[in-house]
Design a protein around this motif. Sequence first.
Motif, PDB file in Angstrom:
ATOM      1  N   PRO A 142     -10.522   8.032   1.655  1.00 25.28           N
ATOM      2  CA  PRO A 142      -9.262   8.246   0.937  1.00 25.28           C
ATOM      3  C   PRO A 142      -9.512   8.662  -0.505  1.00 25.28           C
ATOM      4  CG  PRO A 142      -9.755   5.917   0.963  1.00 25.28           C
ATOM      5  CD  PRO A 142     -10.873   6.599   1.727  1.00 25.28           C
ATOM      6  N   VAL A 202      -4.835  11.441   1.268  1.00 25.63           N
ATOM      7  CA  VAL A 202      -4.391  10.908   2.560  1.00 25.63           C
ATOM      8  C   VAL A 202      -3.002  11.469   2.855  1.00 25.63           C
ATOM      9  CG1 VAL A 202      -3.823   8.828   3.861  1.00 25.63           C
ATOM     10  CG2 VAL A 202      -5.733   8.809   2.235  1.00 25.63           C
ATOM     11  N   TYR A 252      -9.259   3.160   7.045  1.00 27.79           N
ATOM     12  CA  TYR A 252     -10.129   3.810   6.054  1.00 27.79           C
ATOM     13  C   TYR A 252     -11.087   2.793   5.424  1.00 27.79           C
ATOM     14  CZ  TYR A 252      -7.624   8.325   6.016  1.00 27.79           C
ATOM     15  OH  TYR A 252      -7.071   9.540   6.353  1.00 27.79           O
TER      16      TYR A 252
END
Length: 370
Positions: free
Chosen positions: A253, A275, A317
């Motif tokens: 991210p 993102v 993530y």
Amino acid sequence: MKHCLNLMIAITFLSLGVPEASAELRLACIFADQMVLQRDQPIQALGWAETDDEVTVSFADQTETAVAVENGAWSVSFNRLANHIRPQKKRPNIVLFLVDDMGWHDTSVPFHTEVTDFNRRYRTPHMEKLAKSGMKFTQAYACSVCSPTRVSLMTGLNAARHRVTNWTLRKNASNDRGHPQLAFPLWNVNGLSPEPDIERTIYAKALPAYLSEAGYRTIHVGKAHFGAIGTHGSDPRNVGFEVNIAGHAAGGPGSFLGSRTSAPVWRKGDRVWDVPGLESYHGKDIFLTESLTIEANKAVDQAVADGKPFFLYMSHYAVHVPFAVDSRFYQKYRDEGLDHTEAMYAAMVERDGQVTGRHSGQRRTSRAVQ
């Protein structure tokens, strides 16, 4: 292309504690050439006898089936077990969590014969509950890099076969460091492809595509990282997911903080790390794992409302870089003597374990099975 031995199925013996007790066998392999998941039903077995190269399974109808043992794995022809399959009225919902870059003992669940100092450092009580109520594998293998692990999980192939050996991002670009003497093979740097004849990809039908054919609502939430930008694999919807939330080609991210719009501008990073699809959380005091959990719960609730069994693939993530300060957990780890980076990591581990528990608890009301 066939990636499993035709009509060979791995089976798992779930013992009740003593060899002579009843056991349930469940088919556990997906074929590239036929839909086996529709046949993934319980089989009742009364017991088994082992030799070096064969296991004889005794069934309730007093028949026996010889199961070949090869390289320590039990496998059996599907046709030989077909008569023992009992119909199952309800298909189980499936929730699969994939945590990035987490050490095997960076959890309060010991995966060793002894509790380690790291097990004592990290707090993951919901993982403890899952391990206690389910099954824990202590002899396992995964690639140490994002994309190879994901392609293996989606296809059942190891990296030596799918040849995706490093993380993917730019089309036809390798992320391998150069070597003064070694020349690297032409690895599949573009990742997974649901379409044939795409250069430097592994062509395979992925797990969610099979589940979709079996009637599941397939939901992808979080990090995808299946294929390079500009290829079919960069979009989870192309590999079999009906719903995609926040998944794209990049594997990290821009930021875990909603206040930084989950973008890398704060560190002068490339916008390729933004993102996607979470704009409603931009500017808010919220951690990325939390916003993904909220969106995942919405998608699961919709599947339940629609009367569909669901497959939720959840990858927050985390605990991938760039680390960020999670104010809910960070300070207590600093107070325990961890430095800034280690405290950020420990806080992210605890946060990820917490949202895992939220899925586990809330989804039980929706008949989810972990």
